[in-house]
Scaffold this active site. Sequence first.
Site, short mmCIF file in Angstrom:
data_model
loop_
_atom_site.label_atom_id
_atom_site.label_comp_id
_atom_site.label_asym_id
_atom_site.label_seq_id
_atom_site.Cartn_x
_atom_site.Cartn_y
_atom_site.Cartn_z
CB ALA A 85 -0.79 0.03 1.17
CB SER A 112 -1.67 -2.18 -3.35
OG SER A 112 -2.64 -2.00 -2.21
CG HIS A 256 -1.02 -9.24 4.59
ND1 HIS A 256 -2.37 -9.20 3.86
CD2 HIS A 256 -0.90 -7.80 4.66
CE1 HIS A 256 -2.38 -7.97 3.38
NE2 HIS A 256 -1.55 -7.28 4.10
N GLY A 288 6.84 -13.73 1.99
CA GLY A 288 7.12 -13.81 3.32
C GLY A 288 8.48 -13.90 3.49
C1 LIG Z 1 3.98 -1.74 4.10
C2 LIG Z 1 3.20 -3.08 3.58
C3 LIG Z 1 2.21 -2.71 2.95
C4 LIG Z 1 1.25 -3.80 2.53
N1 LIG Z 1 0.09 -3.70 1.79
C5 LIG Z 1 -0.65 -4.67 0.99
C6 LIG Z 1 -1.66 -4.44 0.40
O1 LIG Z 1 -2.03 -3.27 0.27
N2 LIG Z 1 -2.36 -5.52 -0.19
C7 LIG Z 1 -1.92 -6.88 0.01
O2 LIG Z 1 -2.45 -7.68 -0.58
N3 LIG Z 1 -0.57 -6.90 0.61
C8 LIG Z 1 0.02 -5.99 1.29
N4 LIG Z 1 0.95 -6.26 2.15
C9 LIG Z 1 1.54 -7.72 2.11
C10 LIG Z 1 2.61 -8.15 0.99
O3 LIG Z 1 1.62 -8.04 -0.07
C11 LIG Z 1 3.31 -9.20 1.13
O4 LIG Z 1 2.44 -10.18 1.53
C12 LIG Z 1 4.35 -9.32 2.37
O5 LIG Z 1 4.85 -7.96 2.36
C13 LIG Z 1 5.28 -10.09 2.04
O6 LIG Z 1 6.44 -10.42 2.94
P1 LIG Z 1 7.63 -9.56 3.10
O7 LIG Z 1 7.55 -8.02 3.24
O8 LIG Z 1 8.57 -10.16 4.09
O9 LIG Z 1 8.47 -9.74 1.68
C14 LIG Z 1 1.80 -5.35 2.53
C15 LIG Z 1 3.03 -5.46 3.31
C16 LIG Z 1 3.97 -4.41 3.52
C17 LIG Z 1 4.92 -4.57 4.19
C1 LIG Z 2 -6.88 1.50 2.82
C2 LIG Z 2 -5.76 1.17 3.65
C3 LIG Z 2 -5.38 -0.19 4.08
C4 LIG Z 2 -4.01 -0.54 3.41
C5 LIG Z 2 -3.67 -2.13 4.05
C6 LIG Z 2 -2.37 -2.08 3.53
C7 LIG Z 2 -1.76 -3.52 4.11
O1 LIG Z 2 -2.29 -4.34 3.50
C8 LIG Z 2 -0.82 -3.61 5.29
O2 LIG Z 2 -0.37 -4.78 5.58
O3 LIG Z 2 -0.53 -2.56 5.56
#
Ligand SMILES: Cc1cc2nc3c(=O)[nH]c(=O)nc-3n(C[C@H](O)[C@H](O)[C@H](O)COP(=O)(O)O)c2cc1C
Ligand SMILES: CCCCCCC(=O)C(=O)O
Length: 362
Positions: A85, A112, A256, A288
């Site tokens: 995000a 995202s 996630h 992950g």
């Molecule tokens: C700051 C941040 C924001 C994230 N936002 C989303 C998102 O908007 N949608 C989503 O499906 N996963 C989101 N994720 C999860 C990532 O898609 C992913 O599953 C995860 O970061 C993988 O792990 P890693 O950070 O250890 O590589 C987010 C992760 C982080 C760190």
């Molecule tokens: C619309 C705001 C929600 C953002 C979610 C982002 C996310 O998945 C995360 O892990 O942080």
Amino acid sequence: MSAVGPEAPDLSAARRHAAAAVLDAGTLAYIDGGSGLEETLRANTAAWRRLALQPRVLRDMTVVETATTLLGAPVAAPVALAPTAMHLLADPEGEAATARAAERTGTLLVASQAANRSWQEIADAAPGALRWTQMYMLRDRGLTRELAAYAKDSGSRAIVLCVDGVALPRRSRMDGNAFVPPDGMPFPNLAPASARGRGVELGAAVSAFDPAVTFADLALVKEWSGLPLVVKGVLHARDAVECVDAGADAIAVSNHGGRQLDGCVATADVLAEIADAVGARAEVYVDGGIRTGPDVVKALALGARAAFVGRPALWALAAGGTEGLASYLGELQEDVRRTLAFCGCTSPDAVRGDHVRLRPGP
Ligand SMILES: Cc1cc2nc3c(=O)[nH]c(=O)nc-3n(C[C@H](O)[C@H](O)[C@H](O)COP(=O)(O)O)c2cc1C
Ligand SMILES: CCCCCCC(=O)C(=O)O
């Protein structure tokens, strides 16, 4: 510190260090952090370390290709950008900067639904980038349908439906357990076309996600978008099979990044059983704690077609913008190539289950 000195830094460590110098403490904690005790956050990386590659030799490694395909589309390597995000937190151009790095390096970008730039703006910034779109099932099914069509119209080649957002996580590093982004942070891809320019506010965005989402919704999302469907957030083999039975074209094994259910399984620990259960019926991906070329090749050996990175990409973007992210992705691709060669594999397709095993020990 061990007898042989400190652990060597991975490719993302210098980017994390540089990001820490430019991001405010709250933003860095939001990016870095997990939920609860952060048991799962730590388990993700630890699980890759518990696995050991078992290389094969004497196979002529003069030419080693990292290129592969994801849902039929060519990419430079089996490493992709996970949806994350609010890239405005890391770069003044937000996801446009990310998309240019993806385009430059032949890397799949998953945009995202909580991106700060509209999906069309992301497409316009890097028309040559392969892009998929991550969505949630929203309480407003009419809006979900409209947004699924918008994803397709803006050139996305697949929908990644994130299904692990059915409750609000407790993000322990945040004051009040939740991140509050700067005022005016736009969420254009949660608004109908008529309000896309303004986007929606954070509160509206968070409460838009529908906890009532079920397997029966998968077919709807496919129908609404007319695109292949990836289900992200699967951690059980029987759920993976049920997703595929319901029409999913791919499964993203993900917790996630340890940011939702703390105390749950590490992705590396369930990848093989999920990939085995799905077999050739769908592609399987994992994210992950993926930090190195060896992590990526371990993931391939356990049955993934590609591994996705989340936090390292944000650190690299914050540290160096498009240039910084492109150079990080290039180095990671090179690390994959080196690892494939050492393992006796001339391409990602040559990686087999017996290239990896559990390290002995406690
Ligand atoms: C700051 C941040 C924001 C994230 N936002 C989303 C998102 O908007 N949608 C989503 O499906 N996963 C989101 N994720 C999860 C990532 O898609 C992913 O599953 C995860 O970061 C993988 O792990 P890693 O950070 O250890 O590589 C987010 C992760 C982080 C760190
Ligand atoms: C619309 C705001 C929600 C953002 C979610 C982002 C996310 O998945 C995360 O892990 O942080």
